[in-house]
Design a protein around this motif. Structure first.
Motif, PDB file in Angstrom:
ATOM      1  N   ASN A  27      99.950 -18.799   1.933  1.00 21.61           N
ATOM      2  CA  ASN A  27      99.082 -19.745   1.231  1.00 21.61           C
ATOM      3  C   ASN A  27      98.816 -19.303  -0.192  1.00 21.61           C
ATOM      4  O   ASN A  27      98.770 -20.129  -1.105  1.00 21.61           O
ATOM      5  N   ALA A  28      98.635 -18.010  -0.412  1.00 25.48           N
ATOM      6  CA  ALA A  28      98.441 -17.504  -1.775  1.00 25.48           C
ATOM      7  C   ALA A  28      99.677 -17.798  -2.633  1.00 25.48           C
ATOM      8  O   ALA A  28      99.551 -18.219  -3.786  1.00 25.48           O
ATOM      9  N   LEU A  29     100.871 -17.610  -2.056  1.00 29.20           N
ATOM     10  CA  LEU A  29     102.107 -17.899  -2.793  1.00 29.20           C
ATOM     11  C   LEU A  29     102.271 -19.395  -3.027  1.00 29.20           C
ATOM     12  O   LEU A  29     102.736 -19.814  -4.099  1.00 29.20           O
ATOM     13  N   ARG A  30     101.880 -20.211  -2.053  1.00 28.36           N
ATOM     14  CA  ARG A  30     101.964 -21.674  -2.199  1.00 28.36           C
ATOM     15  C   ARG A  30     101.043 -22.146  -3.321  1.00 28.36           C
ATOM     16  O   ARG A  30     101.409 -23.001  -4.135  1.00 28.36           O
ATOM     17  N   ILE A  31      99.820 -21.609  -3.347  1.00 30.11           N
ATOM     18  CA  ILE A  31      98.862 -21.978  -4.398  1.00 30.11           C
ATOM     19  C   ILE A  31      99.411 -21.566  -5.759  1.00 30.11           C
ATOM     20  O   ILE A  31      99.310 -22.303  -6.731  1.00 30.11           O
ATOM     21  N   GLY A  36      97.418 -10.033  -5.196  1.00 28.70           N
ATOM     22  CA  GLY A  36      96.446  -9.300  -4.393  1.00 28.70           C
ATOM     23  C   GLY A  36      97.039  -8.899  -3.065  1.00 28.70           C
ATOM     24  O   GLY A  36      98.232  -8.625  -2.962  1.00 28.70           O
ATOM     25  N   PHE A  37      96.198  -8.906  -2.029  1.00 32.05           N
ATOM     26  CA  PHE A  37      96.664  -8.458  -0.714  1.00 32.05           C
ATOM     27  C   PHE A  37      95.757  -8.968   0.393  1.00 32.05           C
ATOM     28  O   PHE A  37      94.619  -9.388   0.153  1.00 32.05           O
ATOM     29  N   ALA A  38      96.280  -8.887   1.619  1.00 34.65           N
ATOM     30  CA  ALA A  38      95.505  -9.111   2.844  1.00 34.65           C
ATOM     31  C   ALA A  38      95.722  -7.881   3.711  1.00 34.65           C
ATOM     32  O   ALA A  38      96.855  -7.439   3.908  1.00 34.65           O
ATOM     33  N   ARG A  45      88.061  -7.049  11.182  1.00 30.47           N
ATOM     34  CA  ARG A  45      88.099  -8.062  10.122  1.00 30.47           C
ATOM     35  C   ARG A  45      89.383  -7.936   9.317  1.00 30.47           C
ATOM     36  O   ARG A  45      90.099  -6.945   9.399  1.00 30.47           O
ATOM     37  N   VAL A  46      89.668  -8.970   8.514  1.00 35.16           N
ATOM     38  CA  VAL A  46      90.734  -8.928   7.522  1.00 35.16           C
ATOM     39  C   VAL A  46      90.090  -9.024   6.152  1.00 35.16           C
ATOM     40  O   VAL A  46      89.229  -9.878   5.914  1.00 35.16           O
ATOM     41  N   GLN A  47      90.494  -8.129   5.262  1.00 37.39           N
ATOM     42  CA  GLN A  47      90.030  -8.182   3.883  1.00 37.39           C
ATOM     43  C   GLN A  47      91.107  -8.858   3.048  1.00 37.39           C
ATOM     44  O   GLN A  47      92.296  -8.512   3.155  1.00 37.39           O
ATOM     45  N   VAL A  48      90.681  -9.816   2.234  1.00 45.28           N
ATOM     46  CA  VAL A  48      91.593 -10.528   1.343  1.00 45.28           C
ATOM     47  C   VAL A  48      91.095 -10.327  -0.082  1.00 45.28           C
ATOM     48  O   VAL A  48      89.933 -10.607  -0.380  1.00 45.28           O
ATOM     49  N   VAL A  49      91.972  -9.825  -0.938  1.00 46.46           N
ATOM     50  CA  VAL A  49      91.669  -9.688  -2.363  1.00 46.46           C
ATOM     51  C   VAL A  49      92.669 -10.543  -3.115  1.00 46.46           C
ATOM     52  O   VAL A  49      93.881 -10.400  -2.914  1.00 46.46           O
ATOM     53  N   ASP A  88     101.276  -6.407  -7.803  1.00 48.18           N
ATOM     54  CA  ASP A  88     102.599  -6.979  -8.041  1.00 48.18           C
ATOM     55  C   ASP A  88     102.819  -8.058  -6.994  1.00 48.18           C
ATOM     56  O   ASP A  88     103.330  -7.794  -5.916  1.00 48.18           O
ATOM     57  N   GLY A  89     102.378  -9.268  -7.286  1.00 50.48           N
ATOM     58  CA  GLY A  89     102.465 -10.347  -6.322  1.00 50.48           C
ATOM     59  C   GLY A  89     101.361 -10.271  -5.289  1.00 50.48           C
ATOM     60  O   GLY A  89     100.314  -9.664  -5.520  1.00 50.48           O
ATOM     61  N   PHE A  90     101.588 -10.887  -4.149  1.00 48.18           N
ATOM     62  CA  PHE A  90     100.591 -10.902  -3.063  1.00 48.18           C
ATOM     63  C   PHE A  90     101.226 -10.261  -1.849  1.00 48.18           C
ATOM     64  O   PHE A  90     102.255 -10.718  -1.364  1.00 48.18           O
TER      65      PHE A  90
END
Length: 93
Positions: A27-31, A36-38, A45-49, A88-90
């Motif tokens: 979804n991050a790449l689609r947007i 960042g990262f997941a 939990r999952v952390q998303v930056v 460098d990307g997601f």
């Protein structure tokens, strides 16, 4: 003005072992224009930056909360800040 921001979100629920990080990255790449990262956390939990244009970060946050994710999201807590760079990307961590 669509300034660049840093979104840090902690997603709780049944979000590990269900492809959640992979779909978050997709979804991050689609947007687009997000870096960042997941990452899975030891407490389940999952952390998303995500860093990039505020509009893109808001779209990703909306997706995290929408319930159209793998597993079951029970809640999302987020903080906003200034981008720090260095991504460098997601990626999935």
């Amino acid at each position: 003005m669509n300034e660049n921001v840093r979104l840090t979100a902690w997603v709780r629920g049944h979000v590990q072992g269900v492809g959640f990080r992979w779909f978050t990255r997709e979804n991050a790449l689609r947007i687009g224009a997000l870096a960042g990262f997941a990452s899975n956390l030891s407490d389940g939990r999952v952390q998303v930056v995500a860093e990039g244009p505020r509009e893109g970060c808001e779209l990703l946050l909306d997706w995290l909360r929408a319930g159209d994710t793998p597993g079951r999201v029970e809640g999302v807590t987020e903080i906003w800040g200034d981008p720090r760079g260095g991504y460098d990307g997601f990626e999935i961590r």
